[in-house]
Design a protein around this motif. Structure first.
Motif, PDB file in Angstrom:
ATOM      1  N   HIS A  93       0.845  -1.205   0.000  1.00 54.07           N
ATOM      2  CA  HIS A  93       0.000   0.000   0.000  1.00 54.07           C
ATOM      3  C   HIS A  93       0.877   1.250   0.000  1.00 54.07           C
ATOM      4  O   HIS A  93       0.677   2.154  -0.821  1.00 54.07           O
ATOM      5  N   ALA A  94       1.854   1.298   0.886  1.00 51.28           N
ATOM      6  CA  ALA A  94       2.751   2.456   0.973  1.00 51.28           C
ATOM      7  C   ALA A  94       3.524   2.644  -0.329  1.00 51.28           C
ATOM      8  O   ALA A  94       3.700   3.767  -0.806  1.00 51.28           O
ATOM      9  N   LYS A  95       3.961   1.540  -0.916  1.00 47.41           N
ATOM     10  CA  LYS A  95       4.725   1.608  -2.170  1.00 47.41           C
ATOM     11  C   LYS A  95       3.862   2.163  -3.302  1.00 47.41           C
ATOM     12  O   LYS A  95       4.304   3.011  -4.075  1.00 47.41           O
ATOM     13  N   VAL A  96       2.622   1.690  -3.406  1.00 46.92           N
ATOM     14  CA  VAL A  96       1.702   2.177  -4.443  1.00 46.92           C
ATOM     15  C   VAL A  96       1.506   3.687  -4.322  1.00 46.92           C
ATOM     16  O   VAL A  96       1.606   4.420  -5.306  1.00 46.92           O
ATOM     17  N   LEU A  97       1.239   4.159  -3.114  1.00 48.73           N
ATOM     18  CA  LEU A  97       0.997   5.587  -2.911  1.00 48.73           C
ATOM     19  C   LEU A  97       2.253   6.407  -3.187  1.00 48.73           C
ATOM     20  O   LEU A  97       2.175   7.473  -3.809  1.00 48.73           O
ATOM     21  N   GLU A  98       3.414   5.912  -2.764  1.00 46.92           N
ATOM     22  CA  GLU A  98       4.668   6.623  -2.999  1.00 46.92           C
ATOM     23  C   GLU A  98       4.971   6.756  -4.488  1.00 46.92           C
ATOM     24  O   GLU A  98       5.541   7.745  -4.940  1.00 46.92           O
ATOM     25  N   LEU A  99       4.569   5.763  -5.264  1.00 46.83           N
ATOM     26  CA  LEU A  99       4.824   5.777  -6.702  1.00 46.83           C
ATOM     27  C   LEU A  99       3.784   6.555  -7.504  1.00 46.83           C
ATOM     28  O   LEU A  99       3.892   6.664  -8.715  1.00 46.83           O
ATOM     29  N   GLY A 100       2.753   7.075  -6.842  1.00 49.09           N
ATOM     30  CA  GLY A 100       1.755   7.886  -7.535  1.00 49.09           C
ATOM     31  C   GLY A 100       0.427   7.206  -7.756  1.00 49.09           C
ATOM     32  O   GLY A 100      -0.455   7.764  -8.411  1.00 49.09           O
ATOM     33  N   GLY A 101       0.238   5.996  -7.224  1.00 49.24           N
ATOM     34  CA  GLY A 101      -1.053   5.330  -7.311  1.00 49.24           C
ATOM     35  C   GLY A 101      -2.028   5.916  -6.299  1.00 49.24           C
ATOM     36  O   GLY A 101      -1.633   6.663  -5.403  1.00 49.24           O
ATOM     37  N   LYS A 102      -3.303   5.572  -6.459  1.00 46.49           N
ATOM     38  CA  LYS A 102      -4.336   6.087  -5.559  1.00 46.49           C
ATOM     39  C   LYS A 102      -5.208   4.944  -5.061  1.00 46.49           C
ATOM     40  O   LYS A 102      -5.592   4.059  -5.831  1.00 46.49           O
ATOM     41  N   LEU A 103      -5.542   4.982  -3.779  1.00 46.12           N
ATOM     42  CA  LEU A 103      -6.484   4.036  -3.197  1.00 46.12           C
ATOM     43  C   LEU A 103      -7.890   4.504  -3.542  1.00 46.12           C
ATOM     44  O   LEU A 103      -8.245   5.657  -3.272  1.00 46.12           O
ATOM     45  N   VAL A 104      -8.706   3.631  -4.158  1.00 39.09           N
ATOM     46  CA  VAL A 104     -10.079   4.017  -4.498  1.00 39.09           C
ATOM     47  C   VAL A 104     -11.119   3.220  -3.732  1.00 39.09           C
ATOM     48  O   VAL A 104     -12.272   3.618  -3.671  1.00 39.09           O
ATOM     49  N   ARG A 117      -7.983  -4.554  -1.753  1.00 39.70           N
ATOM     50  CA  ARG A 117      -8.131  -3.109  -1.858  1.00 39.70           C
ATOM     51  C   ARG A 117      -7.995  -2.765  -3.334  1.00 39.70           C
ATOM     52  O   ARG A 117      -7.206  -3.389  -4.046  1.00 39.70           O
ATOM     53  N   VAL A 118      -8.736  -1.759  -3.778  1.00 44.19           N
ATOM     54  CA  VAL A 118      -8.682  -1.342  -5.177  1.00 44.19           C
ATOM     55  C   VAL A 118      -7.910  -0.024  -5.265  1.00 44.19           C
ATOM     56  O   VAL A 118      -8.150   0.905  -4.488  1.00 44.19           O
ATOM     57  N   TYR A 119      -6.992   0.024  -6.236  1.00 42.13           N
ATOM     58  CA  TYR A 119      -6.156   1.198  -6.478  1.00 42.13           C
ATOM     59  C   TYR A 119      -6.247   1.549  -7.951  1.00 42.13           C
ATOM     60  O   TYR A 119      -6.707   0.756  -8.760  1.00 42.13           O
ATOM     61  N   THR A 120      -5.742   2.731  -8.292  1.00 40.92           N
ATOM     62  CA  THR A 120      -5.535   3.081  -9.696  1.00 40.92           C
ATOM     63  C   THR A 120      -4.084   3.513  -9.867  1.00 40.92           C
ATOM     64  O   THR A 120      -3.463   4.057  -8.946  1.00 40.92           O
ATOM     65  N   ASP A 121      -3.540   3.238 -11.053  1.00 33.87           N
ATOM     66  CA  ASP A 121      -2.194   3.696 -11.383  1.00 33.87           C
ATOM     67  C   ASP A 121      -2.291   5.161 -11.817  1.00 33.87           C
ATOM     68  O   ASP A 121      -3.397   5.729 -11.841  1.00 33.87           O
ATOM     69  N   PRO A 122      -1.175   5.818 -12.154  1.00 30.42           N
ATOM     70  CA  PRO A 122      -1.247   7.241 -12.522  1.00 30.42           C
ATOM     71  C   PRO A 122      -2.164   7.558 -13.702  1.00 30.42           C
ATOM     72  O   PRO A 122      -2.693   8.663 -13.784  1.00 30.42           O
TER      73      PRO A 122
END
Length: 132
Positions: A93-104, A117-122
């Motif tokens: 989760h932390a890695k996704v957010l640090e790289l610019g992804g978003k938790l949706v 958990r569902v995320y989106t890439d940039p």
């Protein structure tokens, strides 16, 4: 009617299979996926390849008119999404957010034996971090 292997008309061997993400921002999209998968980017003008441990895993294609899918939205098609199964959900989760992804979408029950958990890439493509 099911096709029995001996009844096949064609014997086709695919040499490579990959998932291609379209984006208006090649650099952000390819850096995100290379960072998340601990890979490297082989950048061409309108196409970037993501390599992980010497294997080609993903590609990113320039699409200037790219419109990201909306999740969740019954009127908008996701078309495809990826699921990643892992043990360290909070680290990922932390890695996704640090790289610019978003938790949706957070997990319905984070203490459940399985979940996601569902995320989106940039570029807005949805993907899931899941755990069993």
């Amino acid at each position: 009617m099911a096709i029995i292997p001996s009844e096949r008309k064609w014997l086709v061997e695919f040499r490579r299979r990959t998932i291609v993400f379209e984006t208006a921002d090649l650099d952000a999209e390819s850096a995100f996926w290379a960072g998340l998968l601990d890979g490297t980017v082989d950048a061409k003008d309108t196409w970037h390849n993501i390599w992980v441990d010497g294997d080609w895993h993903l590609a990113v294609q320039f699409a200037p008119g790219h419109v990201p899918p909306v999740w969740p939205d019954d009127g908008s098609s996701q078309q495809v999404h990826l699921d990643f199964y892992l043990d360290d959900l909070e680290g990922a989760h932390a890695k996704v957010l640090e790289l610019g992804g978003k938790l949706v979408k957070s997990a319905d029950d984070p203490d459940a034996r399985t979940g996601f958990r569902v995320y989106t890439d940039p570029a807005g493509h949805p993907f899931c971090l899941a755990w069993p």
